[in-house]
Design a protein around this motif. Structure first.
Motif, PDB file in Angstrom:
ATOM      1  N   GLU A 169      -0.075  46.451  51.438  1.00 45.16           N
ATOM      2  CA  GLU A 169      -0.206  47.228  52.670  1.00 45.16           C
ATOM      3  C   GLU A 169      -0.403  48.720  52.398  1.00 45.16           C
ATOM      4  N   PRO A 170       0.373  49.329  51.489  1.00 45.88           N
ATOM      5  CA  PRO A 170       0.136  50.750  51.203  1.00 45.88           C
ATOM      6  C   PRO A 170      -1.265  51.010  50.654  1.00 45.88           C
ATOM      7  N   ALA A 171      -1.770  50.098  49.815  1.00 44.55           N
ATOM      8  CA  ALA A 171      -3.103  50.295  49.239  1.00 44.55           C
ATOM      9  C   ALA A 171      -4.183  50.203  50.308  1.00 44.55           C
ATOM     10  N   LEU A 172      -4.064  49.232  51.188  1.00 47.76           N
ATOM     11  CA  LEU A 172      -5.057  49.074  52.255  1.00 47.76           C
ATOM     12  C   LEU A 172      -5.009  50.232  53.250  1.00 47.76           C
ATOM     13  N   ALA A 173      -3.846  50.826  53.430  1.00 46.15           N
ATOM     14  CA  ALA A 173      -3.723  51.962  54.340  1.00 46.15           C
ATOM     15  C   ALA A 173      -4.352  53.224  53.762  1.00 46.15           C
ATOM     16  N   ALA A 174      -4.430  53.318  52.434  1.00 48.20           N
ATOM     17  CA  ALA A 174      -4.895  54.546  51.791  1.00 48.20           C
ATOM     18  C   ALA A 174      -6.316  54.464  51.235  1.00 48.20           C
ATOM     19  N   ALA A 175      -6.774  53.275  50.861  1.00 43.37           N
ATOM     20  CA  ALA A 175      -8.075  53.138  50.210  1.00 43.37           C
ATOM     21  C   ALA A 175      -9.216  53.386  51.193  1.00 43.37           C
ATOM     22  N   PRO A 176     -10.218  54.189  50.839  1.00 42.97           N
ATOM     23  CA  PRO A 176     -11.373  54.413  51.722  1.00 42.97           C
ATOM     24  C   PRO A 176     -12.093  53.099  52.024  1.00 42.97           C
ATOM     25  N   MET A 177     -12.400  52.919  53.290  1.00 40.05           N
ATOM     26  CA  MET A 177     -13.054  51.712  53.790  1.00 40.05           C
ATOM     27  C   MET A 177     -14.461  52.073  54.250  1.00 40.05           C
ATOM     28  N   VAL A 184      -4.643  40.150  56.449  1.00 37.83           N
ATOM     29  CA  VAL A 184      -3.879  40.265  55.204  1.00 37.83           C
ATOM     30  C   VAL A 184      -2.477  40.808  55.463  1.00 37.83           C
ATOM     31  N   THR A 185      -2.377  41.857  56.277  1.00 37.22           N
ATOM     32  CA  THR A 185      -1.093  42.561  56.438  1.00 37.22           C
ATOM     33  C   THR A 185      -0.341  42.183  57.707  1.00 37.22           C
ATOM     34  N   ARG A 186      -1.043  41.545  58.667  1.00 39.74           N
ATOM     35  CA  ARG A 186      -0.465  41.249  59.993  1.00 39.74           C
ATOM     36  C   ARG A 186      -0.103  42.529  60.741  1.00 39.74           C
ATOM     37  N   ARG A 187      -0.750  43.630  60.364  1.00 41.39           N
ATOM     38  CA  ARG A 187      -0.497  44.903  61.025  1.00 41.39           C
ATOM     39  C   ARG A 187      -1.820  45.626  61.283  1.00 41.39           C
ATOM     40  N   ARG A 188      -1.793  46.532  62.247  1.00 38.21           N
ATOM     41  CA  ARG A 188      -2.958  47.369  62.528  1.00 38.21           C
ATOM     42  C   ARG A 188      -2.828  48.660  61.733  1.00 38.21           C
ATOM     43  N   LEU A 189      -3.630  48.810  60.716  1.00 45.02           N
ATOM     44  CA  LEU A 189      -3.616  50.010  59.891  1.00 45.02           C
ATOM     45  C   LEU A 189      -4.801  50.898  60.249  1.00 45.02           C
TER      46      LEU A 189
END
Length: 296
Positions: free
Chosen positions: A185-193, A210-215
């Protein structure tokens, strides 16, 4: 009864974007265009064209815009059937269709190429996000669409084509820097998309699975099929890539599957005007055949 000449003028104004451009396309004066639109609006009792830049059909004008397109298509088909094949008088039929960027970049153009040359078709292909392509049928701009919307637009037929599978890809160095421990989750929140535009929510949808959250990760917008995939290969960001392209990039070592086998399937549907038309029937047969071979 509605005047077919006035309907044709309405379609020209919306297609060309202005009264002046419609006049040039129809080889008449702007004053004549204005008079025809005013007469049609008086007959209907509603404002049909929003005088903006570009001109747009109002809610009341949309059904008439669709009718204008249907009448024009049937007229051309009837004239083509009535005249001898050797007369050379039949003008090509303009077919306006809309599809999402990934379908255009992978399989949809192949469907257009399958149509018999004897139909003498000219394509006006529009691009929009699959969540929004049906809007161009609804407003009368397009006669058919590849769409994610499975509910039929009023006056249309719909059928499922299959699903386009997407894989989360990144350039190897990018993956090593941003996802050393996988899709946390921390990686997906920070990595450029990467995303095509602000309508494109495919990557966000994958993150939620993947995370079940809205990032809300940082996003690069690259509104081009080729540019988007090249941006992934060059390490600008990670993105969801159609499976067929993903396999080739992974096999060549240009990218890695950061999803570790996870994927996202996007169901696609074919919607078109509900009418008896040789052109639409042939187009539907071609789209159905290519989609059966290319989609899941």
């Amino acid at each position: 009864m509605l005047d077919s000449t006035q309907l044709r003028t309405l379609a020209a104004v919306v297609a060309e974007g202005s009264f002046e451009a419609a006049a040039q396309a129809l080889h008449i004066t702007p004053s004549a265009v204005s008079q025809r639109i005013k007469a049609l609006e008086q007959a209907v009792g509603q404002v049909l064209v929003r005088r903006s830049k570009p001109c747009l059909a109002t809610d009341a004008g949309r059904p008439l815009l669709r009718l204008a397109g249907q009448v024009a298509l049937l007229e051309r088909e009837a004239l083509g059937a009535a005249r001898p094949a050797t007369s050379g008088e039949s003008a090509p039929t303009r077919v306006t269709v809309v599809a999402n960027e990934d379908s255009l970049g992978t399989w949809f153009v192949g469907a257009l190429a399958r149509l018999p040359t004897g139909l003498a078709l000219l394509f006006d292909v529009r691009r929009d996000d699959e969540e929004h392509t049906a809007e161009l049928i609804r407003d009368g701009t397009a006669m058919a669409a590849v769409t994610a919307q499975r509910e039929a637009v009023q006056g249309c037929r719909v059928e499922r084509l299959g699903a386009m599978r997407y894989v989360a890809l990144a350039q190897p160095g990018f993956a090593a820097r941003h996802f050393p421990d996988g899709l946390t989750e921390p990686a997906l929140a920070a990595a450029p998309m990467l995303a095509f535009d602000r309508k494109d929510r495919l990557q966000h949808r994958f993150v939620r699975t993947v995370t079940r959250r809205r990032l809300d990760p940082p996003v690069h917008y690259v509104p081009s099929f080729e540019g988007f995939n090249e941006a992934v290969r060059l390490g600008l960001g990670w993105g969801m890539v159609p499976e067929r392209l993903a396999r080739a990039d992974v096999a060549a070592g240009r990218c890695v599957d950061v999803g570790a086998g996870r994927h996202l399937d996007r169901p696609l549907y074919w919607q078109h005007w509900r009418m008896e038309s040789t052109t639409l029937d042939a187009l539907t047969v071609a789209v159905r055949a290519v989609a059966a071979a290319e989609l899941r």
